[in-house]
Write a protein that holds these residues in place. Sequence first.
Motif, short mmCIF file in Angstrom:
data_model
loop_
_atom_site.label_atom_id
_atom_site.label_comp_id
_atom_site.label_asym_id
_atom_site.label_seq_id
_atom_site.Cartn_x
_atom_site.Cartn_y
_atom_site.Cartn_z
N ASN A 81 11.90 13.92 -0.51
CA ASN A 81 11.44 14.86 0.06
C ASN A 81 11.01 14.46 1.47
O ASN A 81 11.06 15.42 2.34
N VAL A 82 10.81 13.59 1.91
CA VAL A 82 10.27 13.03 3.38
C VAL A 82 11.79 12.00 3.58
O VAL A 82 11.28 11.09 4.49
N ARG B 228 3.49 19.80 3.10
CA ARG B 228 2.93 20.95 3.12
C ARG B 228 1.44 21.08 2.87
O ARG B 228 0.57 21.65 3.55
N ALA B 229 1.07 20.51 1.72
CA ALA B 229 -0.50 20.78 1.35
C ALA B 229 -1.33 19.85 2.29
O ALA B 229 -2.48 20.60 2.58
N LEU B 230 -1.00 18.99 2.75
CA LEU B 230 -1.89 18.19 3.67
C LEU B 230 -1.93 18.96 5.25
O LEU B 230 -2.86 19.03 5.56
N GLY C 144 0.85 -1.29 -0.12
CA GLY C 144 0.05 0.07 -0.09
C GLY C 144 0.89 1.30 -0.11
O GLY C 144 0.57 2.19 -0.70
N ALA C 145 2.01 1.26 0.85
CA ALA C 145 2.91 2.34 0.75
C ALA C 145 3.70 2.44 -0.50
O ALA C 145 3.61 3.69 -0.98
N GLY C 146 3.92 1.54 -1.10
CA GLY C 146 4.64 1.54 -2.34
C GLY C 146 3.36 2.23 -3.33
O GLY C 146 4.06 3.01 -4.40
N LEU C 147 2.28 1.94 -3.42
CA LEU C 147 1.19 2.54 -4.23
C LEU C 147 1.34 4.01 -3.92
O LEU C 147 1.12 4.70 -5.00
N PHE C 148 1.17 4.53 -2.71
CA PHE C 148 1.08 5.61 -2.31
C PHE C 148 2.22 6.49 -2.82
O PHE C 148 2.15 7.63 -3.49
N VAL C 149 3.65 5.80 -2.90
CA VAL C 149 4.93 6.31 -3.76
C VAL C 149 4.60 6.70 -4.95
O VAL C 149 4.83 7.78 -5.41
N LEU C 150 3.98 5.61 -5.54
CA LEU C 150 3.65 5.69 -7.20
C LEU C 150 2.68 6.99 -7.52
O LEU C 150 2.80 7.63 -8.47
N MET C 151 1.73 7.31 -6.51
CA MET C 151 0.79 8.37 -6.94
C MET C 151 1.28 9.72 -6.37
O MET C 151 0.88 10.76 -6.66
N GLY C 152 2.81 9.89 -5.94
CA GLY C 152 3.31 10.95 -5.53
C GLY C 152 2.95 11.40 -4.05
O GLY C 152 3.15 12.54 -3.68
N ALA C 153 2.37 10.41 -3.23
CA ALA C 153 1.89 10.96 -1.90
C ALA C 153 2.96 10.32 -1.01
O ALA C 153 2.81 9.35 -0.12
N GLU C 154 4.34 10.61 -0.98
CA GLU C 154 5.36 10.05 -0.21
C GLU C 154 5.19 10.07 1.41
O GLU C 154 5.60 9.28 1.98
N PHE C 155 4.51 11.40 1.84
CA PHE C 155 4.27 11.54 3.03
C PHE C 155 3.26 10.48 3.64
O PHE C 155 3.49 10.05 4.60
N LEU C 156 2.38 10.22 3.15
CA LEU C 156 1.30 9.16 3.34
C LEU C 156 1.91 8.06 3.55
O LEU C 156 1.79 7.09 4.55
N ALA C 157 2.69 7.80 2.40
CA ALA C 157 3.57 6.16 2.48
C ALA C 157 4.27 5.99 3.65
O ALA C 157 4.11 5.19 4.27
#
Lengths: 204, 353
Positions: B130-131, A137-139, A42-55
């Motif tokens: 970045n993180v 920052r956006a989050l 799931g974390a890998g999928l988040f990274v693919l979507m550019g949401a590295e903070f959530l990952a």
Amino acid sequence: MILQALAFYLFAFVAVASGVMVISSRNPVHSVLFLILAFFNGAGLFVLMGAEFLAMILVVVYVGAVAVLFLFVVMMLDINYVEMRKGFLQYLPVGGLIGLILLVELTFVVGAWVAAPAAGTVASIPIAPPEQVHNTRALGNVIYTDYIYLFQAAGLVLLVAMVGAIVLTLRQREGVRRQSIAGQIGRKRADSIELKDVPRGSGV
Amino acid sequence: MASFTEWIVGWVDWFVTWTFWDSYTGQGTIIVAQVLAVLAPLLLAVAYLTYAERKVIGAMQLRKGPNVVGWFGLLQPIADAAKLLFKETILPAGANRVIFVAAPMVTFILAMIGWAVVPFGEGLVVSDLNVGILYLFAISSLGVYGVIMSGWASNSKYPFLGALRSAAQMVSYEVSMGFVIITVLICVGSLNLTDIVLAQKKVWFAVPLLPMFVIFFISTLAETNRSPFDLPEGESEIVAGFFLEYSSMTFALFFLGEYASMLLMGAMTSILFLGGWLPPFDIAPFNWIPGPIWFFGKIAACMFVFLWVRATMPRYRYDQLMRLGWKVFLPFSLLWVVLTAGFLFAFDLVPNG
């Protein structure tokens, strides 16, 4: 682009496969380990979507803390696997019903998204595009400004849950000797040692 | 001679501008080369960290330490590695084979992949995430899995006790570590490791955030299961703890992983508090020395304190360990987060990064 697609299918496939293994493996410890694998993908999928903070937060919170405690509990349990499997048919209707409801809800979500792509943007707060602002920052901007009260309320709910868990497990026992650090450090020589002049041939 | 130089320059020029580097295979080759350039020196450093440990502790206990194999015993780590390689790998009869073998691999791999985001100098980093600091924190919090998996899969009492101790200990100290990282982050305004180092150009964070530096350092000791928090190993009570049943290469992987994660924690401490690759003062004799040398020196200094602590402190009792983590470090670091945030806000120093 090809690499991204390959990575997506790899992560998605492993996530689904380990999800299946979580409910089908015989050993509960294996189940938890497969759950951890699913979190990772799931974390890998988040990274693919550019949401590295959530990952990263997914890995830190769920894999690094929650799943550790989960594994801790599962390893300590004394489970009779045969007996546990007995109730499978009994719980099947309820489980199936919940699964069905979830499936229908997901269909609605995807259906609404396909039918009216603009619906989501109307309800949501505008978030700066990822090229301008890091997603951390956006989050933060959204959570700590527009939704601060809801965010704090969620925190309070968790606090109440924590207090409840502590109240349930805390018990006062009589006769427990606790260490008093201040007492230990504050001890003076005069409190603990007494010099006696013992005359020869007699006791203290 | 001039034609020879031209020939060399021509070849170098051709090599650098080769179109192969733009293809997928070329990019892959570059990444593999970068990874090897980090990992090969790292493994060598791990080997000689064990040597340094034995020498330093030997000196502190008025012994000589290893001094027979090679000059000053310098070949001792190589001899140890060869010995471990040729031993027999024993799989206990009651062990869960797959997890038993996977556990040391997990420990070793986690200790290695953390180095992907560590900046050795400005721009000298495999992946400039970045993180980055969150990535490091996530990797270090995963270290507990190698311990738990090995303890459980060994199917034996002492390893299991070691694993349970380790799980509770690591989860406890991670919390205060998280708060320390948050304190640094609100002073920097970025999660990127390079930004964190560059924010310390004027003064290292070890100076204004000294209490947090101390807490962080002690937490890293607990996080890497080092003395005085080495209860998961506790050889006087539970023999060797979680890796009791391991032998040969599986044992060696645990050993390598543990020392590599010590080095990683040293790197993390230097990046967060000791200014990474920056010299202490940006003036003549100090800034002649290149950044990576400063960085290695800082890691070495952290490692020396790790060894010094091991030679000096007795092991904590378990309830004292938990008390220190939850009742001392956690409230204090939480208070310090609030104080730092309040100070930055009151004096309008909040970074906008």
